[in-house]
Scaffold this active site. Structure first.
Site, PDB file in Angstrom:
ATOM      1  N   LYS A 180       0.873  -1.176   0.000  1.00 41.98           N
ATOM      2  CA  LYS A 180       0.000   0.000   0.000  1.00 41.98           C
ATOM      3  C   LYS A 180       0.911   1.227   0.000  1.00 41.98           C
ATOM      4  CE  LYS A 180      -1.828   3.056   1.880  1.00 41.98           C
ATOM      5  NZ  LYS A 180      -1.808   4.528   1.484  1.00 41.98           N
ATOM      6  N   GLU A 255       9.544   1.965  11.153  1.00 43.60           N
ATOM      7  CA  GLU A 255      10.585   2.984  11.016  1.00 43.60           C
ATOM      8  C   GLU A 255       9.845   4.310  11.008  1.00 43.60           C
ATOM      9  OE1 GLU A 255      12.464   5.884  10.005  1.00 43.60           O
ATOM     10  OE2 GLU A 255      12.451   5.102   7.964  1.00 43.60           O
ATOM     11  N   CYS A 289      13.660  11.344   7.261  1.00 46.70           N
ATOM     12  CA  CYS A 289      13.465  10.981   8.663  1.00 46.70           C
ATOM     13  C   CYS A 289      14.746  11.115   9.476  1.00 46.70           C
ATOM     14  CB  CYS A 289      12.925   9.554   8.777  1.00 46.70           C
ATOM     15  SG  CYS A 289      13.969   8.306   8.007  1.00 46.70           S
ATOM     16  N   GLU A 387       8.708  16.978  15.039  1.00 47.16           N
ATOM     17  CA  GLU A 387       9.252  16.749  13.702  1.00 47.16           C
ATOM     18  C   GLU A 387       8.541  17.649  12.693  1.00 47.16           C
ATOM     19  OE1 GLU A 387      10.625  12.940  11.083  1.00 47.16           O
ATOM     20  OE2 GLU A 387       8.583  12.876  11.891  1.00 47.16           O
TER      21      GLU A 387
END
Length: 505
Positions: A180, A255, A289, A387
């Site tokens: 997906k 992750e 990231c 973030e």
């Protein structure tokens, strides 16, 4: 950027390109113009059910997991060859879809081919069992078996490379796959389906369902016939996936997000450190990231280092992502652009000094955020804790090793860290005390495919990469073999009655 030749995208299920069961589509929007690129089949729970059934049938009854390893790995190598053949188109589609500069997406296409070739090698050399002998009585040995249907949910930043990062080990170890991809970046996922179809994998081994996380993604996570969920994305979504998949006891690999510190001591090689931190936050449009989004600079060099940072920010080339000279392109989506812009405004409100480049007038239709420095920051500011996932770096001064360690670890995240010092003892000492899954010492973000990738705290669960991926994508089975005489306890056996001497007489 001509998008007129980009066709609409279908699902890829059981070896066929199909419309969604509902026949619904959704728009894929250009980050450069905010106009429609194409239409994409909108997958739902029904489409997930069909794809999982195909993958499950291919796993249980198809040839994939039973075929000789050499034959299976030949398919994996063929996919790598086809990726290399199509690298130019892949890099073009990636830039068109994501806004990443094409000079960077070309490298990602090459890395994607390497992912497949690497796992073909790893399965041959490292997917091995162990044997344990117990005297002359037993030999115990282990084997690695594919688990079943792997549900892979991938992000929109560097999507093609990150898709192959999961698909390659899943397929190489004999699992079947339902992917997906992120709804904001479907083009190269569809290209991967075309490549795998061309490689001739058996039907049902690889499937793609396009759609939204709350529908197609949630259905994949909750499906009882999916044994594995590997997810890369934001922490909030990751925690929801773990919660939603708990009832079916799935294996999960997460992750997740990061707020990675880069620590520059006053004895560092400043030129190399400068190159590394500028690349680390402003490449990939800051949508990375492991980006060093918190920069800690020791007081003795703080002012000089900030001066050099300002010069670099002024010189970064903001432009059309298809221009090979562009270093910063538009952010992936208007929604993300607005979120990053909100954080920059919040930084002003929190008292930071905002230093930002200028967006050329001809680029104003795109989702451009200029490279931005947040100066005079404190580590407890929202912009230093949350973030942002854009080309924005908070700069924070520090005095001592003890102080910077405390600040570096004062975060809910723990994905990566970067340390710059010529005192190698201090470098190792600090690296081992920083709360992060990965630390780079006197180095930019470079990665050997053999090492584990993953984070601590809110940055992830588990490790993938190298042979560490085998712990997730395979089941370790133990076989116990008797090789000698054994004394086995007897249960349920009627004991013989002893005859006494008086009974004999």
């Amino acid at each position: 950027m001509d998008v007129s030749a980009v066709p609409n995208i279908k699902q890829y299920i059981n070896g066929e390109f199909l419309e969604a069961d509902s026949n619904e589509m959704f728009s894929n929007i250009s980050p450069f113009t905010n106009k429609e690129i194409n239409q994409v089949a909108k997958g739902s729970e029904v489409d997930i059910d069909i794809a999982v059934a195909a993958a499950r049938d291919a796993f249980k009854h198809g040839p994939w997991r039973e075929m000789p390893v050499k034959e299976r790995l030949n398919y994996i190598k063929k996919i790598a060859d086809l990726i290399e053949e199509e690298a130019e188109e892949i890099s073009y589609l990636e830039s068109l879809d994501t806004g990443l500069p094409i000079s960077q997406t070309k490298k990602q296409a090459a890395r994607a081919a390497e992912n497949f070739r690497f796992y073909a090698e790893m399965v041959n050399s490292r997917l091995v069992g162990e044997a344990y002998q117990v005297d002359e009585a037993f030999i115990n040995y282990t084997i690695h078996k594919p688990v079943g249907v792997a549900g892979l949910i991938t992000p929109w930043n560097a999507p093609f490379m990150l898709e192959t990062w999961k698909v390659a080990p899943a397929l190489a170890t004999g699992n079947t796959v339902v992917l997906k991809p992120a709804e904001w970046s479907p083009l190269t996922a569809n290209k991967l389906a075309e490549i795998i179809d061309k490689a001739g994998l058996p039907k049902g081994v690889f499937n793609i369902v396009h759609g939204f996380g709350e529908t197609a993604g949630a259905a994949l996570v909750a499906h009882p016939d999916v044994q594995l969920i590997s997810f890369t994305g934001e922490t909030k979504t990751g925690s929801e996936i773990i919660r939603n998949g708990a009832s079916t006891l799935k294996r999960v690999s997460m992750e997740l997000g990061g707020k990675s510190p880069a620590i520059i001591f006053d004895d560092a090689d400043l030129e190399k450190a400068l190159d590394a931190v500028v690349w680390g936050i402003f490449s990939f449009n800051g949508e990375r990231c492991t980006a060093n989004s918190r920069l800690f600079v020791q007081e003795g060099i703080h002012d000089e280092f900030v001066r050099l940072l300002k010069e670099r920010v002024d010189n970064i080339i903001i432009g059309d992502p298809m221009n090979p000279n562009s270093e910063i392109g538009p952010l992936i989506h208007k929604e993300h652009f607005e979120n990053v812009s909100r954080y920059i405004q919040l930084a002003r409100e929190e008292g930071a000094e905002v230093i930002s480049g200028k967006i050329p007038e001809e680029l104003k239709e795109g989702n451009y955020v200029a490279p931005t420095l947040l100066l005079n920051c404190r580590n407890d500011m929202t912009v230093a804790q949350e973030e942002i996932f854009g080309p924005v770096m908070a700069v924070i001064p520090f005095k001592s090793e003890e102080q910077v360690l405390e600040m570096a670890n004062d975060s809910k995240y723990g994905l990566a860290a970067y340390i710059w010092t010529t005192d190698i003892k201090r470098g190792h000492r600090l690296a081992q005390k920083v709360d992060s899954g990965m630390v780079w010492l006197n180095s930019q973000n470079v990665r050997d495919l053999r090492i584990p990738f993953g984070g601590s705290k809110n940055s992830g669960v588990g490790r993938e990469g190298g042979h560490y991926s085998f712990e997730f994508y395979t089941e370790t089975q133990v076989v116990h073999v008797s090789i000698g005489e054994q004394s086995i306890p007897k249960f349920g056996v009627k004991k013989k009655q002893q005859i006494t001497a008086s009974e004999i007489r």
